[in-house]
Design a protein around this motif. Structure first.
Motif, PDB file in Angstrom:
ATOM      1  N   VAL A 248     -97.965 -38.972  -9.964  1.00 35.54           N
ATOM      2  CA  VAL A 248     -98.179 -37.574  -9.861  1.00 35.54           C
ATOM      3  C   VAL A 248     -97.172 -36.546 -10.587  1.00 35.54           C
ATOM      4  O   VAL A 248     -97.744 -35.527 -11.225  1.00 35.54           O
ATOM      5  N   ALA A 249     -95.993 -37.193 -11.048  1.00 35.36           N
ATOM      6  CA  ALA A 249     -95.224 -36.349 -11.882  1.00 35.36           C
ATOM      7  C   ALA A 249     -96.019 -36.381 -13.113  1.00 35.36           C
ATOM      8  O   ALA A 249     -95.466 -35.284 -14.078  1.00 35.36           O
ATOM      9  N   SER A 250     -96.731 -37.362 -13.642  1.00 36.09           N
ATOM     10  CA  SER A 250     -97.075 -37.412 -15.122  1.00 36.09           C
ATOM     11  C   SER A 250     -98.549 -36.588 -15.073  1.00 36.09           C
ATOM     12  O   SER A 250     -99.057 -36.249 -16.375  1.00 36.09           O
ATOM     13  N   SER A 251     -99.074 -35.886 -13.976  1.00 35.49           N
ATOM     14  CA  SER A 251    -100.326 -35.418 -13.912  1.00 35.49           C
ATOM     15  C   SER A 251    -100.410 -33.819 -14.966  1.00 35.49           C
ATOM     16  O   SER A 251     -99.486 -33.260 -14.621  1.00 35.49           O
ATOM     17  N   THR A 255    -104.498 -28.043 -11.028  1.00 37.79           N
ATOM     18  CA  THR A 255    -105.492 -27.310 -10.020  1.00 37.79           C
ATOM     19  C   THR A 255    -105.936 -27.978  -8.658  1.00 37.79           C
ATOM     20  O   THR A 255    -106.265 -27.641  -8.032  1.00 37.79           O
ATOM     21  N   ARG A 256    -105.682 -29.424  -8.892  1.00 34.66           N
ATOM     22  CA  ARG A 256    -106.219 -30.225  -7.752  1.00 34.66           C
ATOM     23  C   ARG A 256    -104.978 -30.900  -7.115  1.00 34.66           C
ATOM     24  O   ARG A 256    -104.169 -31.533  -7.772  1.00 34.66           O
ATOM     25  N   GLU A 257    -105.039 -31.142  -5.839  1.00 38.14           N
ATOM     26  CA  GLU A 257    -103.731 -31.985  -5.119  1.00 38.14           C
ATOM     27  C   GLU A 257    -104.119 -33.200  -5.475  1.00 38.14           C
ATOM     28  O   GLU A 257    -105.232 -33.660  -5.778  1.00 38.14           O
ATOM     29  N   LYS A 258    -103.404 -34.498  -5.023  1.00 36.24           N
ATOM     30  CA  LYS A 258    -103.450 -35.863  -5.289  1.00 36.24           C
ATOM     31  C   LYS A 258    -103.862 -36.480  -3.930  1.00 36.24           C
ATOM     32  O   LYS A 258    -103.319 -36.159  -2.979  1.00 36.24           O
ATOM     33  N   ASN A 331    -107.664 -43.836 -13.054  1.00 38.78           N
ATOM     34  CA  ASN A 331    -106.485 -43.432 -12.237  1.00 38.78           C
ATOM     35  C   ASN A 331    -106.658 -44.684 -11.180  1.00 38.78           C
ATOM     36  O   ASN A 331    -106.642 -44.658  -9.948  1.00 38.78           O
ATOM     37  N   VAL A 332    -106.556 -45.947 -11.879  1.00 38.35           N
ATOM     38  CA  VAL A 332    -106.282 -46.988 -11.018  1.00 38.35           C
ATOM     39  C   VAL A 332    -105.106 -47.821 -11.268  1.00 38.35           C
ATOM     40  O   VAL A 332    -104.917 -48.142 -12.594  1.00 38.35           O
ATOM     41  N   THR A 333    -104.131 -48.302 -10.484  1.00 37.23           N
ATOM     42  CA  THR A 333    -103.247 -49.205 -10.521  1.00 37.23           C
ATOM     43  C   THR A 333    -103.407 -50.708 -10.116  1.00 37.23           C
ATOM     44  O   THR A 333    -103.847 -50.819  -8.795  1.00 37.23           O
ATOM     45  N   VAL A 334    -103.642 -51.742 -10.724  1.00 39.08           N
ATOM     46  CA  VAL A 334    -103.640 -53.068 -10.020  1.00 39.08           C
ATOM     47  C   VAL A 334    -102.397 -53.946 -10.047  1.00 39.08           C
ATOM     48  O   VAL A 334    -101.723 -53.979 -11.209  1.00 39.08           O
ATOM     49  N   LEU A 335    -102.062 -54.360  -9.101  1.00 39.93           N
ATOM     50  CA  LEU A 335    -100.742 -55.232  -8.926  1.00 39.93           C
ATOM     51  C   LEU A 335    -101.050 -56.527  -9.103  1.00 39.93           C
ATOM     52  O   LEU A 335    -101.815 -56.947  -8.094  1.00 39.93           O
ATOM     53  N   VAL A 336    -100.610 -57.228  -9.764  1.00 35.25           N
ATOM     54  CA  VAL A 336    -100.683 -58.797  -9.744  1.00 35.25           C
ATOM     55  C   VAL A 336     -99.238 -59.595  -9.871  1.00 35.25           C
ATOM     56  O   VAL A 336     -98.391 -59.076 -10.377  1.00 35.25           O
ATOM     57  N   MET A 355    -100.536 -41.030 -19.611  1.00 27.78           N
ATOM     58  CA  MET A 355    -100.022 -42.044 -19.803  1.00 27.78           C
ATOM     59  C   MET A 355     -98.505 -41.861 -20.715  1.00 27.78           C
ATOM     60  O   MET A 355     -97.520 -42.610 -20.466  1.00 27.78           O
ATOM     61  N   LEU A 356     -98.699 -41.015 -21.683  1.00 28.68           N
ATOM     62  CA  LEU A 356     -97.495 -40.648 -22.360  1.00 28.68           C
ATOM     63  C   LEU A 356     -96.220 -40.194 -21.625  1.00 28.68           C
ATOM     64  O   LEU A 356     -95.118 -40.702 -22.032  1.00 28.68           O
ATOM     65  N   LEU A 357     -96.621 -39.451 -20.453  1.00 33.28           N
ATOM     66  CA  LEU A 357     -95.593 -39.078 -19.565  1.00 33.28           C
ATOM     67  C   LEU A 357     -95.082 -39.893 -18.658  1.00 33.28           C
ATOM     68  O   LEU A 357     -93.965 -40.197 -18.392  1.00 33.28           O
ATOM     69  N   PHE A 358     -96.104 -40.738 -18.169  1.00 39.13           N
ATOM     70  CA  PHE A 358     -95.817 -41.723 -17.433  1.00 39.13           C
ATOM     71  C   PHE A 358     -94.899 -42.812 -17.864  1.00 39.13           C
ATOM     72  O   PHE A 358     -93.841 -43.312 -17.275  1.00 39.13           O
ATOM     73  N   GLU A 359     -95.206 -43.396 -19.090  1.00 39.39           N
ATOM     74  CA  GLU A 359     -94.451 -44.449 -19.745  1.00 39.39           C
ATOM     75  C   GLU A 359     -93.085 -43.950 -20.071  1.00 39.39           C
ATOM     76  O   GLU A 359     -92.270 -44.757 -20.492  1.00 39.39           O
ATOM     77  N   GLN A 360     -92.832 -42.743 -19.975  1.00 38.36           N
ATOM     78  CA  GLN A 360     -91.383 -42.198 -20.417  1.00 38.36           C
ATOM     79  C   GLN A 360     -90.687 -41.858 -19.107  1.00 38.36           C
ATOM     80  O   GLN A 360     -89.530 -41.358 -19.377  1.00 38.36           O
ATOM     81  N   ASN A 361     -91.350 -42.175 -17.901  1.00 36.96           N
ATOM     82  CA  ASN A 361     -90.681 -41.514 -16.898  1.00 36.96           C
ATOM     83  C   ASN A 361     -89.318 -42.358 -16.557  1.00 36.96           C
ATOM     84  O   ASN A 361     -89.435 -43.503 -16.465  1.00 36.96           O
ATOM     85  N   THR A 362     -88.410 -41.775 -16.603  1.00 35.64           N
ATOM     86  CA  THR A 362     -86.938 -42.241 -16.577  1.00 35.64           C
ATOM     87  C   THR A 362     -86.488 -43.107 -14.830  1.00 35.64           C
ATOM     88  O   THR A 362     -85.911 -44.130 -15.105  1.00 35.64           O
ATOM     89  N   GLU A 363     -87.265 -42.620 -14.078  1.00 43.28           N
ATOM     90  CA  GLU A 363     -87.266 -43.231 -12.399  1.00 43.28           C
ATOM     91  C   GLU A 363     -88.186 -44.477 -12.600  1.00 43.28           C
ATOM     92  O   GLU A 363     -87.782 -45.729 -12.104  1.00 43.28           O
TER      93      GLU A 363
END
Length: 376
Positions: A248-251, A255-258, A331-336, A355-363
């Motif tokens: 959500v933080a990387s979106s 205009t659209r909610e998640k 917009n899919v995440t697969v957990l294995v 993805m550029l924003l997501f992969e740099q997210n410090t949290e």
């Protein structure tokens, strides 16, 4: 590392070793099967190559045992025909291939999606074939398995792999016959229903990356996200919470909610009704909304992976097992489950700019390791 170059050696149609009976019914898909996108559930199995076993021997063992296994998994040798699968014994596609100048240790040092896609027995950019099952063995070190997701889920493909491996080891008599019958809990599919968005599969500009959460970090995360309402969250709950927050933080769509969509295996919830050997998509889903009408949906799917030693075809257990879907959905995440069974791999698919924003997210990076080496 550079994307692996895979060369096709040969392609063969493997038919069941015994023809199906003439009165074998056409498999009717359920409404849940129909709502599944027209994609393949994919599994990749990697093995340390045994120099005493040639690629030709490996290939022959796989083909012979596959032929025997298909006698029990007869729809896998049929053809998808609208909302049914015809049990025609036409066979599964088996591709022999090789990889030049690539050591398994090098490949697993930094496995990426593009390299994994090269191990699929079809071009993900092409229209989805009507074969329920396609397989590729690559240089005796990898097996790529594609099963139509309309035929079954991650548990289904895992059950098939276990049966195939047991047959290859000579333990075919121990294989429990699968059960086909999703319509026992869902209404049958209807040709009048059209699933929206299927014409856009494979036409994405998204990117998929792998993030690994080790056991100690998962435990730390579980303690952090615990609350009065959920004092001891599960691994999946904890990871979903973190990944969802970071997505959500990387979106870049303001205009659209998640909305968060989660698919779960229904078998263990009603074991008296649903066998673990059921082939299909017995799923129940949860959808978290925020009350808005204009929504962007993000999916998080928990892939269930059986113990890796059960995928031994006779040359040792796989050193790495992973999975995804193909073509890869947006917009899919697969957990294995990770190799040690304690950690979790998250395969996250997002638009490139997100993805550029997501992969740099410090949290996120406080708990996840971006695409670390697979230890062997």
């Amino acid at each position: 590392m550079e994307t692996v170059k895979v060369q096709t050696i040969g392609k063969e149609i493997i038919k069941p070793s015994k023809p199906s009976s003439n009165d074998l019914p056409t498999l009717q898909l359920s409404i849940m099967d129909q709502l599944i996108p027209q994609v393949y559930a994919v599994a990749f199995l990697f093995y340390t190559k045994d120099d005493l076993i040639s690629q030709e021997q490996t290939s022959q063992t796989l083909k012979t045992s596959l032929s025997e296994t298909l006698t029990k998994f007869h729809p896998f040798a049929g053809r998808v025909n609208g909302v049914t699968i015809d049990s025609t014994d036409k066979g599964a596609v088996f591709v022999d291939s090789s990889v030049d100048d690539c050591l398994l240790s090098d490949f697993l040092r930094s496995p990426d999606t593009k390299s994994l896609q090269q191990l699929l027995p079809f071009d993900a950019a092409e229209p989805i074939p009507t074969w329920p099952l396609l397989l590729m063995q690559c240089g005796g070190m990898a097996i790529g398995i594609c099963m139509s997701h309309k035929l079954g889920d991650a548990v289904s493909i895992s059950n098939f792999i276990q049966a195939w491996a047991a047959t290859a080891r000579g333990d075919g008599d121990t294989v429990v016959s699968p059960e086909f019958g999703s319509t026992k809990i869902y209404p049958p599919a209807s040709g009048a229903i059209q699933v929206p968005g299927e014409d856009q599969l494979g036409k994405r500009t998204s990117i998929t990356k792998r993030f690994v959460f080790v056991a100690s970090k998962i435990e730390e995360l579980r303690n952090k996200v615990a609350s009065d309402a959920v004092p001891r969250p599960t691994r999946v709950q904890s990871l979903t919470s973190l990944i969802w927050k970071c997505v959500v933080a990387s979106s870049t769509d303001t205009t659209r909610e998640k909305a968060l969509y989660q698919a779960n295996n229904l078998r263990p919830k009603i074991p008296a009704v649903l066998s673990e050997n059921l082939i299909g998509n017995p799923l129940f889903s949860t959808l978290t909304l925020n009350g808005k009408d204009n929504l962007e949906t993000v999916q998080i799917v928990k892939e269930l992976k059986k113990r890796s030693e059960e995928a031994c075809f006779g040359w040792g257990s796989p050193v790495w097992v992973t999975g995804n879907v193909s073509p890869i959905l947006d917009n899919v995440t697969v957990l294995v489950d990770s190799k040690d069974g304690q950690g979790v791999e998250a395969w996250v698919t997002l638009a490139e700019e997100e993805m550029l924003l997501f992969e740099q997210n410090t949290e996120l990076l406080a708990f996840a390791f971006p695409n670390p080496s697979v230890l062997i």
